[in-house]
Design a protein around this motif. Structure first.
Motif, PDB file in Angstrom:
ATOM      1  N   HIS A  13       0.834  -1.213   0.000  1.00 53.76           N
ATOM      2  CA  HIS A  13       0.000   0.000   0.000  1.00 53.76           C
ATOM      3  C   HIS A  13       0.865   1.258   0.000  1.00 53.76           C
ATOM      4  CE1 HIS A  13      -3.783  -2.130   0.539  1.00 53.76           C
ATOM      5  NE2 HIS A  13      -3.250  -2.840   1.521  1.00 53.76           N
TER       6      HIS A  13
ATOM      7  N   THR B  35       1.182   4.202  -2.978  1.00 49.23           N
ATOM      8  CA  THR B  35       0.949   5.638  -2.730  1.00 49.23           C
ATOM      9  C   THR B  35       2.187   6.460  -3.077  1.00 49.23           C
ATOM     10  OG1 THR B  35      -0.617   5.111  -0.963  1.00 49.23           O
ATOM     11  CG2 THR B  35       0.296   7.326  -0.971  1.00 49.23           C
TER      12      THR B  35
ATOM     13  N   THR C 243       2.164   9.352  -5.765  1.00 50.54           N
ATOM     14  CA  THR C 243       2.503  10.700  -5.299  1.00 50.54           C
ATOM     15  C   THR C 243       3.596  11.325  -6.160  1.00 50.54           C
ATOM     16  OG1 THR C 243       1.913  10.141  -3.018  1.00 50.54           O
ATOM     17  CG2 THR C 243       3.366  12.025  -3.333  1.00 50.54           C
TER      18      THR C 243
ATOM     19  N   LYS D 152      -6.171  10.003 -11.614  1.00 52.01           N
ATOM     20  CA  LYS D 152      -5.486  10.233 -10.330  1.00 52.01           C
ATOM     21  C   LYS D 152      -4.339  11.223 -10.511  1.00 52.01           C
ATOM     22  CE  LYS D 152      -6.472   5.537  -8.677  1.00 52.01           C
ATOM     23  NZ  LYS D 152      -7.187   5.072  -9.881  1.00 52.01           N
TER      24      LYS D 152
ATOM     25  N   VAL E 222       0.765  14.224  -1.330  1.00 58.53           N
ATOM     26  CA  VAL E 222       0.420  13.012  -0.579  1.00 58.53           C
ATOM     27  C   VAL E 222      -1.069  13.003  -0.261  1.00 58.53           C
ATOM     28  CG1 VAL E 222       0.922  11.654   1.469  1.00 58.53           C
ATOM     29  CG2 VAL E 222       2.743  12.975   0.402  1.00 58.53           C
TER      30      VAL E 222
ATOM     31  N   ALA F 153      -2.922  12.170  -3.375  1.00 60.58           N
ATOM     32  CA  ALA F 153      -2.821  10.751  -3.733  1.00 60.58           C
ATOM     33  C   ALA F 153      -3.779   9.907  -2.902  1.00 60.58           C
ATOM     34  CB  ALA F 153      -1.377  10.274  -3.535  1.00 60.58           C
ATOM     35  N   VAL F 154      -3.862  10.183  -1.615  1.00 60.47           N
ATOM     36  CA  VAL F 154      -4.766   9.417  -0.736  1.00 60.47           C
ATOM     37  C   VAL F 154      -6.229   9.646  -1.137  1.00 60.47           C
ATOM     38  CG1 VAL F 154      -5.572   9.176   1.645  1.00 60.47           C
ATOM     39  CG2 VAL F 154      -3.126   9.387   1.182  1.00 60.47           C
TER      40      VAL F 154
ATOM     41  N   GLU G 185      -7.079   7.697  -4.175  1.00 59.69           N
ATOM     42  CA  GLU G 185      -7.211   6.265  -3.877  1.00 59.69           C
ATOM     43  C   GLU G 185      -8.566   5.945  -3.274  1.00 59.69           C
ATOM     44  OE1 GLU G 185      -2.425   5.476  -3.093  1.00 59.69           O
ATOM     45  OE2 GLU G 185      -3.805   5.788  -1.422  1.00 59.69           O
TER      46      GLU G 185
ATOM     47  N   GLY H   6      -2.936   1.107  -1.889  1.00 57.57           N
ATOM     48  CA  GLY H   6      -2.582   2.464  -1.497  1.00 57.57           C
ATOM     49  C   GLY H   6      -2.993   2.707  -0.049  1.00 57.57           C
ATOM     50  N   ILE H   7      -2.398   3.734   0.543  1.00 61.03           N
ATOM     51  CA  ILE H   7      -2.730   4.060   1.933  1.00 61.03           C
ATOM     52  C   ILE H   7      -4.202   4.450   2.050  1.00 61.03           C
ATOM     53  CG2 ILE H   7      -2.207   5.633   3.829  1.00 61.03           C
ATOM     54  CD1 ILE H   7       0.647   5.805   2.813  1.00 61.03           C
ATOM     55  N   GLY H   8      -4.728   5.132   1.025  1.00 62.36           N
ATOM     56  CA  GLY H   8      -6.137   5.490   1.025  1.00 62.36           C
ATOM     57  C   GLY H   8      -7.042   4.267   1.027  1.00 62.36           C
TER      58      GLY H   8
ATOM     59  N   ILE I 277       0.911   8.722   6.356  1.00 59.45           N
ATOM     60  CA  ILE I 277       0.744   9.906   5.500  1.00 59.45           C
ATOM     61  C   ILE I 277       1.658  11.039   5.981  1.00 59.45           C
ATOM     62  CG2 ILE I 277      -0.881  11.727   4.835  1.00 59.45           C
ATOM     63  CD1 ILE I 277      -3.086   9.550   4.947  1.00 59.45           C
TER      64      ILE I 277
END
Length: 261
Positions: A55, A59, A63, A121, A187, A190-191, A194, A201-203, A225
């Motif tokens: 993940h 991201t 990013t 994105k 960042v 990007a989240v 997602e 991804g972190i999202g 994040i």
């Protein structure tokens, strides 16, 4: 060692704040699903590091692609606004208006136009990043010392020579200020993208944790994040020190001699 000395007060404050939160959560006996103690979040971070890595990498990749795209766009727009008065007259108000449109409103349209792939994105992150870079560069280019600008004109320098050898070096600190702001926005962008549709991804991790009421994992995502934003900020800071140092060393004074060559 220099880093620790420079930010010792900030690090000390953060550690103190985490200790206060840890004690408060323990004393109030708050359930983990409502507000986990920092120690639980840290343990969860290390226990799920293997699961988190794909993940995080997804991201990071998104990013950097979005930040590079936004930086190139912001750099070009800033230069065009400075060099071409007609572009500034027409484009500057439109750029200001565009920033009043919430990015999330554009997302459904971009998904319709470009699908669920990488393109929408990158476009969203690029739109988030380009504005601070373009405006910071434009302001930096306009802060060139009038005396030096007049000297270049008297020396017979062309508009391009004046821009490349005088105005751009003067604008470097402002440009990097815009880049550092854009780095933190990238960042976040990007989240958000997602959340709109991604496999990793972190999202995505945060959305899954939220739907499972894993508040500790949501805090893990928030921590990642913040760490990622600080890392990108630090990279740009290092590049800034190198580039601005070189420009200060070889900048306008050097340009004064080379403009007539």
């Amino acid at each position: 060692m220099d880093f620790l000395k420079k930010y010792s007060v900030t690090v000390g404050f953060l550690i103190s704040l985490l200790l206060i939160v840890e004690i408060a959560v323990r004393l109030l006996d708050l359930p983990t699903w409502l507000f986990p103690a920092p120690s639980i979040v840290i343990i969860e971070l290390f226990q799920t590091s293997g699961e988190l890595l794909p993940h995080v990498m997804a991201t990071v990749k998104l990013t950097f692609i979005g930040l590079i795209a936004g930086s190139v766009l912001g750099f070009i727009v800033g230069i065009l606004l400075h060099l071409l008065p007609i572009v500034h007259k027409i484009g500057y108000p439109l750029i200001l208006i565009s920033q009043n449109i919430p990015t999330l409103v554009l997302a459904p349209l971009l998904i319709i136009w470009f699908g669920f792939g990488l393109m929408p994105k990158v476009v969203i992150i690029g739109l988030v990043c380009f504005f601070p870079i373009a405006i910071a560069l434009l302001d930096g280019l306009r802060q060139t010392t009038p005396e030096l600008r007049q000297y270049f004109q008297m020396a017979g320098a062309t508009k391009w020579q004046q821009f490349w050898k005088l105005e751009l070096p003067f604008a470097m600190p402002a440009l990097f200020s815009g880049l550092k702001i854009a780095a933190t926005y990238s960042v976040m962008g990007a989240v958000i993208t997602e959340w709109l549709g991604a496999k990793q991804g972190i999202g995505v991790y945060m959305t899954l944790a939220q739907s499972a009421f894993r508040t500790d994992r949501v805090f893990v995502a928030i921590t990642l994040i913040v760490i990622l934003s600080l890392c990108i900020f630090g990279i740009i800071r290092l590049i800034e020190e190198r580039v601005v140092h070189n420009y200060k060393k070889e900048g306008p004074q050097h340009a004064n001699h080379s403009s007539t060559s």
